[in-house]
Design a protein around this motif. Structure first.
Motif, PDB file in Angstrom:
ATOM      1  N   MET A  53      15.878-112.194 -32.463  1.00 60.19           N
ATOM      2  CA  MET A  53      16.020-110.844 -33.098  1.00 60.19           C
ATOM      3  C   MET A  53      16.857-109.800 -32.440  1.00 60.19           C
ATOM      4  N   TYR A  54      16.915-110.128 -31.195  1.00 59.69           N
ATOM      5  CA  TYR A  54      17.562-109.032 -30.247  1.00 59.69           C
ATOM      6  C   TYR A  54      19.113-109.084 -30.668  1.00 59.69           C
ATOM      7  N   ALA A  55      19.796-107.971 -31.037  1.00 59.15           N
ATOM      8  CA  ALA A  55      21.069-107.768 -31.243  1.00 59.15           C
ATOM      9  C   ALA A  55      21.596-108.996 -32.238  1.00 59.15           C
ATOM     10  N   VAL A 140       2.568-116.991 -28.281  1.00 61.54           N
ATOM     11  CA  VAL A 140       2.703-116.132 -29.047  1.00 61.54           C
ATOM     12  C   VAL A 140       2.814-114.716 -28.697  1.00 61.54           C
ATOM     13  N   SER A 141       3.331-113.672 -29.681  1.00 61.24           N
ATOM     14  CA  SER A 141       3.396-112.312 -29.009  1.00 61.24           C
ATOM     15  C   SER A 141       2.637-111.179 -29.879  1.00 61.24           C
ATOM     16  N   ASN A 142       2.256-110.253 -29.437  1.00 60.52           N
ATOM     17  CA  ASN A 142       1.531-109.172 -30.280  1.00 60.52           C
ATOM     18  C   ASN A 142       0.365-109.795 -30.958  1.00 60.52           C
ATOM     19  N   TYR A 192       4.832-106.133 -21.802  1.00 57.26           N
ATOM     20  CA  TYR A 192       6.458-105.773 -22.397  1.00 57.26           C
ATOM     21  C   TYR A 192       6.160-104.448 -22.185  1.00 57.26           C
ATOM     22  N   SER A 193       7.376-103.532 -22.330  1.00 59.57           N
ATOM     23  CA  SER A 193       7.515-102.195 -22.033  1.00 59.57           C
ATOM     24  C   SER A 193       6.839-101.722 -20.862  1.00 59.57           C
ATOM     25  N   PRO A 194       6.944-102.258 -19.684  1.00 64.52           N
ATOM     26  CA  PRO A 194       5.907-101.930 -18.567  1.00 64.52           C
ATOM     27  C   PRO A 194       6.295-100.498 -18.141  1.00 64.52           C
ATOM     28  N   VAL A 195       7.596 -99.859 -18.431  1.00 60.77           N
ATOM     29  CA  VAL A 195       7.737 -98.490 -18.227  1.00 60.77           C
ATOM     30  C   VAL A 195       7.978 -97.654 -19.585  1.00 60.77           C
ATOM     31  N   ASN A 196       7.048 -98.230 -20.281  1.00 56.41           N
ATOM     32  CA  ASN A 196       6.784 -97.549 -21.621  1.00 56.41           C
ATOM     33  C   ASN A 196       8.362 -97.032 -22.110  1.00 56.41           C
ATOM     34  N   GLN A 197       9.231 -97.848 -22.248  1.00 52.45           N
ATOM     35  CA  GLN A 197      10.688 -97.610 -22.605  1.00 52.45           C
ATOM     36  C   GLN A 197      11.303 -96.488 -21.979  1.00 52.45           C
ATOM     37  N   PRO A 217       7.599 -93.233  -9.610  1.00 53.46           N
ATOM     38  CA  PRO A 217       6.652 -93.389 -10.485  1.00 53.46           C
ATOM     39  C   PRO A 217       6.926 -94.850 -11.219  1.00 53.46           C
ATOM     40  N   ALA A 218       8.193 -94.972 -11.679  1.00 51.35           N
ATOM     41  CA  ALA A 218       8.415 -96.296 -12.570  1.00 51.35           C
ATOM     42  C   ALA A 218       8.129 -97.487 -11.580  1.00 51.35           C
ATOM     43  N   CYS A 219       8.437 -97.452 -10.454  1.00 50.22           N
ATOM     44  CA  CYS A 219       8.016 -98.748  -9.697  1.00 50.22           C
ATOM     45  C   CYS A 219       6.247 -98.868  -9.540  1.00 50.22           C
ATOM     46  N   ILE A 234       7.770-107.582 -17.727  1.00 51.78           N
ATOM     47  CA  ILE A 234       9.192-108.105 -18.049  1.00 51.78           C
ATOM     48  C   ILE A 234      10.034-106.886 -18.416  1.00 51.78           C
ATOM     49  N   PRO A 235      10.053-105.947 -17.273  1.00 50.00           N
ATOM     50  CA  PRO A 235      10.952-104.770 -17.388  1.00 50.00           C
ATOM     51  C   PRO A 235      12.384-105.127 -17.928  1.00 50.00           C
ATOM     52  N   LYS A 236      12.906-104.093 -18.543  1.00 49.96           N
ATOM     53  CA  LYS A 236      14.382-104.320 -19.010  1.00 49.96           C
ATOM     54  C   LYS A 236      15.043-103.161 -18.392  1.00 49.96           C
ATOM     55  N   ALA A 237      16.225-103.550 -17.576  1.00 53.68           N
ATOM     56  CA  ALA A 237      16.847-102.523 -17.116  1.00 53.68           C
ATOM     57  C   ALA A 237      18.425-102.870 -16.868  1.00 53.68           C
ATOM     58  N   VAL A 238      19.275-102.037 -17.155  1.00 53.93           N
ATOM     59  CA  VAL A 238      20.746-102.310 -16.988  1.00 53.93           C
ATOM     60  C   VAL A 238      21.177-101.579 -15.819  1.00 53.93           C
ATOM     61  N   GLN A 239      20.797-100.136 -15.430  1.00 55.33           N
ATOM     62  CA  GLN A 239      21.234 -99.585 -14.119  1.00 55.33           C
ATOM     63  C   GLN A 239      20.564-100.409 -13.004  1.00 55.33           C
ATOM     64  N   PRO A 240      21.736-100.485 -12.129  1.00 56.70           N
ATOM     65  CA  PRO A 240      21.382-101.315 -10.847  1.00 56.70           C
ATOM     66  C   PRO A 240      20.208-100.821 -10.110  1.00 56.70           C
ATOM     67  N   GLU A 241      20.233 -99.509 -10.086  1.00 54.87           N
ATOM     68  CA  GLU A 241      19.124 -98.666  -9.350  1.00 54.87           C
ATOM     69  C   GLU A 241      17.720 -99.147  -9.954  1.00 54.87           C
ATOM     70  N   HIS A 242      17.758 -99.279 -11.386  1.00 55.72           N
ATOM     71  CA  HIS A 242      16.392 -99.726 -11.895  1.00 55.72           C
ATOM     72  C   HIS A 242      15.891-100.828 -11.577  1.00 55.72           C
ATOM     73  N   VAL A 243      16.945-101.997 -11.775  1.00 57.46           N
ATOM     74  CA  VAL A 243      16.717-103.322 -11.459  1.00 57.46           C
ATOM     75  C   VAL A 243      16.068-103.664 -10.162  1.00 57.46           C
ATOM     76  N   VAL A 277       1.519-102.095 -30.660  1.00 57.35           N
ATOM     77  CA  VAL A 277       2.754-102.761 -30.912  1.00 57.35           C
ATOM     78  C   VAL A 277       4.125-102.013 -30.838  1.00 57.35           C
ATOM     79  N   TYR A 278       4.946-102.455 -30.319  1.00 57.77           N
ATOM     80  CA  TYR A 278       6.633-101.704 -30.196  1.00 57.77           C
ATOM     81  C   TYR A 278       7.321-102.474 -30.931  1.00 57.77           C
TER      82      TYR A 278
HETATM   83  P1  NAP Z   1      10.831-101.177 -20.695  1.00 55.90           P
HETATM   84  O1  NAP Z   1      11.023-102.181 -19.954  1.00 55.90           O
HETATM   85  O2  NAP Z   1       9.458-100.414 -20.494  1.00 55.90           O
HETATM   86  O3  NAP Z   1      11.917 -99.862 -20.575  1.00 55.90           O
HETATM   87  C1  NAP Z   1      13.250-100.101 -20.547  1.00 55.90           C
HETATM   88  C2  NAP Z   1      13.758 -98.808 -20.315  1.00 55.90           C
HETATM   89  O4  NAP Z   1      13.284 -98.158 -19.268  1.00 55.90           O
HETATM   90  C3  NAP Z   1      15.430 -98.686 -20.453  1.00 55.90           C
HETATM   91  O5  NAP Z   1      15.893 -97.645 -20.998  1.00 55.90           O
HETATM   92  C4  NAP Z   1      15.585 -98.783 -19.002  1.00 55.90           C
HETATM   93  O6  NAP Z   1      17.049 -97.972 -18.664  1.00 55.90           O
HETATM   94  C5  NAP Z   1      14.499 -97.789 -18.237  1.00 55.90           C
HETATM   95  N1  NAP Z   1      14.198 -98.325 -17.267  1.00 55.90           N
HETATM   96  C6  NAP Z   1      13.632 -99.665 -16.546  1.00 55.90           C
HETATM   97  N2  NAP Z   1      13.401 -99.676 -15.228  1.00 55.90           N
HETATM   98  C7  NAP Z   1      13.520 -98.339 -14.902  1.00 55.90           C
HETATM   99  C8  NAP Z   1      13.007 -97.791 -13.762  1.00 55.90           C
HETATM  100  N3  NAP Z   1      12.892 -98.486 -12.630  1.00 55.90           N
HETATM  101  N4  NAP Z   1      13.158 -96.366 -13.763  1.00 55.90           N
HETATM  102  C9  NAP Z   1      13.594 -95.555 -14.712  1.00 55.90           C
HETATM  103  N5  NAP Z   1      13.644 -96.184 -15.938  1.00 55.90           N
HETATM  104  C10 NAP Z   1      13.578 -97.395 -16.029  1.00 55.90           C
HETATM  105  O7  NAP Z   1      10.740-101.365 -22.196  1.00 55.90           O
HETATM  106  P2  NAP Z   1      11.190-102.532 -23.457  1.00 55.90           P
HETATM  107  O8  NAP Z   1      12.664-102.810 -23.095  1.00 55.90           O
HETATM  108  O9  NAP Z   1      10.674-102.398 -24.611  1.00 55.90           O
HETATM  109  O10 NAP Z   1      10.146-103.925 -22.664  1.00 55.90           O
HETATM  110  C11 NAP Z   1      10.834-104.705 -21.748  1.00 55.90           C
HETATM  111  C12 NAP Z   1      11.108-105.840 -22.366  1.00 55.90           C
HETATM  112  O11 NAP Z   1      10.147-106.739 -23.037  1.00 55.90           O
HETATM  113  C13 NAP Z   1      12.266-106.175 -23.771  1.00 55.90           C
HETATM  114  O12 NAP Z   1      13.576-105.744 -23.211  1.00 55.90           O
HETATM  115  C14 NAP Z   1      11.789-107.360 -24.426  1.00 55.90           C
HETATM  116  O13 NAP Z   1      12.643-108.569 -23.623  1.00 55.90           O
HETATM  117  C15 NAP Z   1      10.300-107.138 -24.217  1.00 55.90           C
HETATM  118  N6  NAP Z   1       9.765-106.682 -25.560  1.00 55.90           N
HETATM  119  C16 NAP Z   1       9.133-107.629 -26.159  1.00 55.90           C
HETATM  120  C17 NAP Z   1       8.562-106.919 -27.451  1.00 55.90           C
HETATM  121  C18 NAP Z   1       7.733-107.988 -28.258  1.00 55.90           C
HETATM  122  O14 NAP Z   1       7.348-107.596 -29.476  1.00 55.90           O
HETATM  123  N7  NAP Z   1       7.380-109.287 -27.810  1.00 55.90           N
HETATM  124  C19 NAP Z   1       8.674-105.624 -27.780  1.00 55.90           C
HETATM  125  C20 NAP Z   1       9.066-104.850 -26.762  1.00 55.90           C
HETATM  126  C21 NAP Z   1       9.872-105.372 -25.827  1.00 55.90           C
HETATM  127  P3  NAP Z   1      18.269 -98.911 -18.044  1.00 55.90           P
HETATM  128  O15 NAP Z   1      18.261-100.020 -19.119  1.00 55.90           O
HETATM  129  O16 NAP Z   1      19.093 -97.837 -18.472  1.00 55.90           O
HETATM  130  O17 NAP Z   1      18.389 -99.257 -16.902  1.00 55.90           O
END
Ligand code: NAP
Length: 278
Positions: A53-55, A140-142, A192-197, A217-219, A234-243, A277-278
């Motif tokens: 689904m992603y992109a 499964v998921s969700n 998923y979404s461990p830093v609440n997006q 706080p995010a850490c 599984i946090p998602k991050a693009v900014q290297p400092e976030h990673v 669910v997100y």
């Molecule tokens: P997330 O990881 O909670 O948050 C991502 C957002 O938080 C991005 O904007 C990122 O910024 C920022 N971020 C990451 N690390 C940070 C940090 N240390 N400090 C401050 N900001 C930080 O949310 P998510 O992307 O929804 O969830 C993670 C992954 O879970 C997804 O990418 C996806 O693979 C999976 N997911 C699965 C489902 C499902 O239905 N199964 C639903 C949602 C998500 P930058 O990118 O700018 O660094």
């Protein structure tokens, strides 16, 4: 390096991986996204979560680029969309994902959420894909307790290895019973979404715990999601400092006092709360 936990008894997976939702959506950001995933791999976050689904498949293509030359280091997770999850549709979707990721196998293949197609069809396709070596495990998921209980009753349901769910300090519905249900049955939980997006409220107690550990706080929030055995995030991050910050969460050990402060500020749900669910 990042600590690992057993996965279905036979393999080890890192407690932290990397998400890819919203990656692959912009050509201008692509190089940074690939670089972020590669940095994460270097830091030990060797589980990568993506989905057809992603992109519209471009996150899988970008993942292929990030893991090129290092496939064996990676625990690769992807997902089939519910509308594709018939028997034939699941098999075709898996083949398409493998092609996009330029690999011969996925380590874990998930049903993204429960849809209208019968679960037995999806599970039959999953079992066949596993027998063919195209996926090494499935899950499964969700899925909340009721859906999971139902799935476990179907042929192949006993092999469900993981449930990927919304779980963070602000969205902790899974604490209402689902987490325990999965743990009792040896089903890995992937938060998923461990830093609440990126929208986590930085309340005073959270800041205080972060200061105590000399981090952000995010850490702390990421470390909180993986404080229980059998949970990976599984946090998602693009900014290297976030990673870099996220990777540090794996070695941040929250004390019982820290957890008590966080529990006061982000109270758990009532027993039996429905999964969000997100
Ligand atoms: P997330 O990881 O909670 O948050 C991502 C957002 O938080 C991005 O904007 C990122 O910024 C920022 N971020 C990451 N690390 C940070 C940090 N240390 N400090 C401050 N900001 C930080 O949310 P998510 O992307 O929804 O969830 C993670 C992954 O879970 C997804 O990418 C996806 O693979 C999976 N997911 C699965 C489902 C499902 O239905 N199964 C639903 C949602 C998500 P930058 O990118 O700018 O660094």
């Amino acid at each position: 390096m990042i600590r690992t936990i057993p996965f279905r008894g036979s393999r080890q997976i890192p407690v932290l991986g990397q998400g890819t939702w919203h990656m692959g959506e912009s050509a201008a950001r692509r190089a940074d996204e690939v670089a972020a995933l590669r940095l994460g791999l270097d830091l030990g976050m060797t589980l990568i979560d993506t989905a057809e689904m992603y992109a519209d498949g471009r996150a899988e293509e970008l993942t292929a680029e990030a893991i090129e030359g290092r496939r064996d280091e990676v625990f690769l997770v992807s997902k089939v969309m519910p509308q594709n999850a018939t028997y034939a549709g699941t098999k075709a979707a898996a083949e398409a994902s493998l092609r996009r990721m330029r690999t011969d196998r996925m380590d874990l293949y998930l049903l993204h959420w429960r849809g209208e197609h019968p679960l037995e069809e999806t599970l039959r396709a999953f079992a066949e894909l596993k027998a063919e070596g195209k996926i090494l495990a499935y899950g499964v998921s969700n899925f909340d307790v009721d859906d999971l209980s139902d799935a476990l009753e179907h042929p192949g349901g006993g092999d469900l290895a993981s449930n990927q769910i919304l779980y963070n300090l602000e969205r902790r519905e899974a604490d209402g019973g689902l987490l325990g249900f999965c743990q009792d049955r040896g089903i890995n939980v992937m938060a998923y979404s461990p830093v609440n997006q990126g929208r986590l409220r930085e309340r005073p107690g959270l800041k205080e715990v972060a200061q105590r550990h000399g981090t952000t706080p995010a850490c702390v929030a990421v470390a909180w999601t993986i404080r229980r055995e059998g949970v990976v995030a599984i946090p998602k991050a693009v900014q290297p400092e976030h990673v870099r910050e996220n990777a540090k969460a794996a070695s941040l050990r929250l004390t019982p006092e820290d957890v008590a402060v966080l529990n006061r500020e982000f109270p758990g749900p009532r027993r039996g709360a429905r999964l969000g669910v997100y």
